[in-house]
Design a protein around this motif. Structure first.
Motif, PDB file in Angstrom:
ATOM      1  N   GLU A   1     -35.777 -14.491 -60.322  1.00 43.45           N
ATOM      2  CA  GLU A   1     -35.315 -15.864 -60.564  1.00 43.45           C
ATOM      3  C   GLU A   1     -33.979 -15.879 -61.289  1.00 43.45           C
ATOM      4  O   GLU A   1     -33.151 -16.772 -61.070  1.00 43.45           O
ATOM      5  N   TRP A   2     -33.746 -14.897 -62.148  1.00 41.14           N
ATOM      6  CA  TRP A   2     -32.467 -14.823 -62.858  1.00 41.14           C
ATOM      7  C   TRP A   2     -31.340 -14.376 -61.928  1.00 41.14           C
ATOM      8  O   TRP A   2     -30.263 -14.964 -61.914  1.00 41.14           O
ATOM      9  N   THR A   3     -31.587 -13.321 -61.154  1.00 42.19           N
ATOM     10  CA  THR A   3     -30.515 -12.753 -60.334  1.00 42.19           C
ATOM     11  C   THR A   3     -30.204 -13.601 -59.110  1.00 42.19           C
ATOM     12  O   THR A   3     -29.056 -13.650 -58.658  1.00 42.19           O
ATOM     13  N   SER A   4     -31.209 -14.262 -58.551  1.00 48.35           N
ATOM     14  CA  SER A   4     -30.991 -15.042 -57.329  1.00 48.35           C
ATOM     15  C   SER A   4     -30.355 -16.397 -57.596  1.00 48.35           C
ATOM     16  O   SER A   4     -29.826 -17.026 -56.674  1.00 48.35           O
ATOM     17  N   ALA A   5     -30.361 -16.848 -58.847  1.00 47.99           N
ATOM     18  CA  ALA A   5     -29.823 -18.171 -59.157  1.00 47.99           C
ATOM     19  C   ALA A   5     -28.343 -18.284 -58.820  1.00 47.99           C
ATOM     20  O   ALA A   5     -27.854 -19.368 -58.480  1.00 47.99           O
ATOM     21  N   ALA A   6     -27.614 -17.183 -58.906  1.00 48.75           N
ATOM     22  CA  ALA A   6     -26.178 -17.219 -58.627  1.00 48.75           C
ATOM     23  C   ALA A   6     -25.879 -17.598 -57.185  1.00 48.75           C
ATOM     24  O   ALA A   6     -24.775 -18.072 -56.881  1.00 48.75           O
ATOM     25  N   SER A   7     -26.846 -17.401 -56.290  1.00 52.18           N
ATOM     26  CA  SER A   7     -26.642 -17.732 -54.878  1.00 52.18           C
ATOM     27  C   SER A   7     -27.073 -19.153 -54.535  1.00 52.18           C
ATOM     28  O   SER A   7     -26.873 -19.602 -53.402  1.00 52.18           O
ATOM     29  N   ASP A   8     -27.660 -19.854 -55.474  1.00 48.74           N
ATOM     30  CA  ASP A   8     -28.139 -21.215 -55.238  1.00 48.74           C
ATOM     31  C   ASP A   8     -27.058 -22.232 -55.586  1.00 48.74           C
ATOM     32  O   ASP A   8     -26.257 -22.014 -56.511  1.00 48.74           O
ATOM     33  N   THR A   9     -27.053 -23.351 -54.889  1.00 50.87           N
ATOM     34  CA  THR A   9     -26.117 -24.421 -55.216  1.00 50.87           C
ATOM     35  C   THR A   9     -26.621 -25.184 -56.440  1.00 50.87           C
ATOM     36  O   THR A   9     -27.814 -25.126 -56.765  1.00 50.87           O
ATOM     37  N   PRO A  10     -25.733 -25.903 -57.127  1.00 50.88           N
ATOM     38  CA  PRO A  10     -26.211 -26.734 -58.237  1.00 50.88           C
ATOM     39  C   PRO A  10     -27.316 -27.689 -57.806  1.00 50.88           C
ATOM     40  O   PRO A  10     -28.303 -27.879 -58.537  1.00 50.88           O
ATOM     41  N   GLU A  11     -27.170 -28.295 -56.626  1.00 55.34           N
ATOM     42  CA  GLU A  11     -28.181 -29.238 -56.150  1.00 55.34           C
ATOM     43  C   GLU A  11     -29.534 -28.554 -55.990  1.00 55.34           C
ATOM     44  O   GLU A  11     -30.585 -29.123 -56.334  1.00 55.34           O
ATOM     45  N   GLU A  12     -29.528 -27.322 -55.470  1.00 52.05           N
ATOM     46  CA  GLU A  12     -30.779 -26.586 -55.294  1.00 52.05           C
ATOM     47  C   GLU A  12     -31.410 -26.239 -56.640  1.00 52.05           C
ATOM     48  O   GLU A  12     -32.637 -26.352 -56.810  1.00 52.05           O
ATOM     49  N   LEU A  13     -30.606 -25.822 -57.601  1.00 53.49           N
ATOM     50  CA  LEU A  13     -31.141 -25.458 -58.907  1.00 53.49           C
ATOM     51  C   LEU A  13     -31.692 -26.664 -59.651  1.00 53.49           C
ATOM     52  O   LEU A  13     -32.788 -26.600 -60.227  1.00 53.49           O
ATOM     53  N   TYR A  14     -30.939 -27.767 -59.657  1.00 57.24           N
ATOM     54  CA  TYR A  14     -31.433 -28.971 -60.319  1.00 57.24           C
ATOM     55  C   TYR A  14     -32.726 -29.451 -59.670  1.00 57.24           C
ATOM     56  O   TYR A  14     -33.691 -29.802 -60.352  1.00 57.24           O
ATOM     57  N   ALA A  15     -32.760 -29.459 -58.340  1.00 58.04           N
ATOM     58  CA  ALA A  15     -33.950 -29.953 -57.634  1.00 58.04           C
ATOM     59  C   ALA A  15     -35.155 -29.046 -57.898  1.00 58.04           C
ATOM     60  O   ALA A  15     -36.287 -29.534 -58.041  1.00 58.04           O
ATOM     61  N   LEU A  16     -34.938 -27.738 -57.960  1.00 59.26           N
ATOM     62  CA  LEU A  16     -36.043 -26.804 -58.200  1.00 59.26           C
ATOM     63  C   LEU A  16     -36.655 -27.040 -59.570  1.00 59.26           C
ATOM     64  O   LEU A  16     -37.883 -27.146 -59.711  1.00 59.26           O
ATOM     65  N   TRP A  17     -35.812 -27.114 -60.598  1.00 60.26           N
ATOM     66  CA  TRP A  17     -36.334 -27.327 -61.949  1.00 60.26           C
ATOM     67  C   TRP A  17     -36.956 -28.709 -62.091  1.00 60.26           C
ATOM     68  O   TRP A  17     -38.048 -28.864 -62.647  1.00 60.26           O
ATOM     69  N   GLU A  18     -36.267 -29.731 -61.584  1.00 59.84           N
ATOM     70  CA  GLU A  18     -36.785 -31.095 -61.692  1.00 59.84           C
ATOM     71  C   GLU A  18     -38.120 -31.243 -60.967  1.00 59.84           C
ATOM     72  O   GLU A  18     -39.036 -31.903 -61.456  1.00 59.84           O
ATOM     73  N   GLY A  19     -38.258 -30.604 -59.797  1.00 61.36           N
ATOM     74  CA  GLY A  19     -39.511 -30.671 -59.071  1.00 61.36           C
ATOM     75  C   GLY A  19     -40.640 -29.983 -59.818  1.00 61.36           C
ATOM     76  O   GLY A  19     -41.771 -30.486 -59.859  1.00 61.36           O
ATOM     77  N   ALA A  20     -40.341 -28.831 -60.431  1.00 63.75           N
ATOM     78  CA  ALA A  20     -41.363 -28.121 -61.192  1.00 63.75           C
ATOM     79  C   ALA A  20     -41.804 -28.920 -62.404  1.00 63.75           C
ATOM     80  O   ALA A  20     -42.994 -28.985 -62.733  1.00 63.75           O
ATOM     81  N   VAL A  21     -40.853 -29.548 -63.097  1.00 63.43           N
ATOM     82  CA  VAL A  21     -41.203 -30.374 -64.250  1.00 63.43           C
ATOM     83  C   VAL A  21     -42.029 -31.578 -63.814  1.00 63.43           C
ATOM     84  O   VAL A  21     -43.008 -31.954 -64.468  1.00 63.43           O
TER      85      VAL A  21
END
Length: 242
Positions: A96-116
């Motif tokens: 999860e740490w290393t792969s985050a660099a390949s994700d777009t901001p939209e993907e990262l925000y949506a992933l965290w927001e969905g989990a919360v």
């Protein structure tokens, strides 16, 4: 559908019960992380302070995993869904740490927001008395997501098939169905309710212990986010503006 005034706690109550104190403490840390990580492009989310490799994007993805791990696997005894279920964790323990660099901001925000949002739906949503401090502005204003809007009416419907509860020591049961059952566990067994998860000593942690672990994870990583975000654009402060 019934109308109500249930809302996400802004912070722990000054003299509330144990459940609201735990959940309110977690909500304050979630809100602070959203502010520290919000409104950034890919370069901002990939900024790091050498020699550390921690980035704000990595923090978002790591805490998305934590938000899914505790209510889903540890409390309910269920397997994780995507994207976590396709990862070879033995080969890539820090995926999860290393792969985050390949994700777009939209993907990262949506992933965290969905989990919360999933974790929060699992969790206890309480009726706030008049005059209490509540989420004055939805976290949507910070992150651009509707996931943090105040609840109006019932929580989202459960989409997870119900399963037979698993027997636990002392006559307790772990609730193995989906949304809303941390709330049910609090109502039926309180913070002492045992989880389905078994640790290396063969013991079942309590719901209280799981919530404390979540708070500890956020407390550590909000401190990391403080330093990284200041280095990006100078954003500092203890709490987001109301």
């Amino acid at each position: 559908m019934s109308e109500n005034t249930e809302t996400v706690l802004w912070e722990p109550p000054v003299a509330g019960d144990e459940a609201d104190t735990l959940v309110g403490s977690l909500e304050r840390l979630r809100r602070t992380l959203a502010w520290k990580c919000g409104d950034l492009d890919a370069a901002g989310l990939n900024t790091r302070l050498a020699p550390s490799t921690v980035t704000l994007g990595g923090l978002l993805k790591h805490l998305a995993l934590v938000e899914d791990e505790y209510p889903t696997r540890r409390l309910l005894g269920r397997e994780l869904g995507p994207p976590w279920d396709t990862v070879d964790w033995d080969a890539e323990p820090d995926w999860e740490w290393t792969s985050a660099a390949s994700d777009t901001p939209e993907e990262l925000y949506a992933l965290w927001e969905g989990a919360v949002a999933r974790s929060r739906t699992h969790g206890r949503v309480r009726k706030v008395p008049p005059g209490s401090r509540r989420l004055a502005r939805p976290l949507a204003a910070l992150s651009g997501s509707p996931a943090y809007a105040q609840y109006a009416g019932d929580p989202p419907p459960c989409e997870v098939p119900h399963q037979t509860p698993r027997a636990l020591p002392c006559g307790q049961t772990a609730l193995l169905c989906g949304h809303g059952h941390v709330r049910q566990a609090l109502a039926e067994g309180g913070p002492g309710r045992l989880a389905a998860y078994t640790d290396s000593r063969g013991e079942h942690p309590s719901l209280r212990g799981l919530l404390v672990d979540l708070i500890e994870e956020y407390a550590r990583h909000v401190g990391h986010a403080d330093m990284v975000r200041e280095s990006v654009d100078g954003r500092v402060g203890e709490d987001p503006p109301r």
